[in-house]
Design an enzyme around this catalytic site. Structure first.
Site: not given
Length: 206
Positions: A14-15
């Protein structure tokens, strides 16, 4: 950027990270949210790593894995400058990162990086390095992380070959912010840096 994969063994990264090449230099931008699965572990995570004044990298994947590899690259850059009295070529750094990750198999490092900067051999340049040890030179732009599909759409729409550094900064911010609206793993604001031949590494106030 995740601290771990979930219990079913499915990797979640998640990024959102973005890199853009211009004739003047390169721009790197990331969000600040650090996640562990669906848990927000940190809201002010730094995902841009300064390797030397002419080169930096974005961080995507498992925190410990990415930090270990970037520590190695930083030490290599310092050693090269001491021994050769000149900054390390960016392609050399990307190739070394590739070797580290390729020879870790079958226990791969969960790391995906954009290595970008300006050197005397290639000028402004980006390299993307993934957890299989593959690395590619990017002449226009690159994005990694779970928010990258949205970011790529913004980059494809806004990039042009004659883009200025200032416009590239605005485009990178727009790409990351767009990803933050659609990706739960990205959020909490944007960090941006530029690297040019004249000024080297500079942080941009957003």
């Amino acid at each position: 950027m995740d601290r771990a994969s979930n219990q079913r063994g499915v990797l979640t990264t998640g990024t959102t990270t973005v890199g853009i090449v211009t004739k003047e230099g390169v721009v790197l931008a990331t969000d600040r949210r650090v996640t562990a699965g669906y848990y927000i572990a940190h809201r002010k995570g730094k995902k841009i790593w300064k390797i030397d004044n002419h080169v930096a990298a974005t961080m995507s994947g498992a925190v410990a894995d990415v930090q270990m590899i970037l520590n190695e690259l930083t030490h290599l850059a310092m050693d090269y400058k001491i021994n050769h009295q000149t900054p390390i070529p960016i392609r050399t750094l990307a190739n070394y990162a590739s070797v580290i990750m390729f020879y870790s198999r079958p226990m791969i490092y969960i790391a995906h990086m954009i290595i970008g900067g300006v050197d005397g051999e290639e000028g402004p340049v980006l390299y993307a390095v993934d957890w299989y040890g593959s690395f590619t030179r990017e002449d226009r732009f690159m994005s990694t992380g779970s928010g990258s599909p949205t970011a790529f759409g913004v980059l494809e729409d806004g990039y042009r070959d004659d883009i200025t550094l200032n416009d590239a900064v605005k485009l990178a911010i727009r790409a990351v912010k767009a990803a933050m609206l659609h990706d739960p793993g990205s959020g909490e604001g944007v960090d941006v840096i530029t690297i040019t031949k004249e000024s080297g590494y500079s942080e941009v106030q957003v």
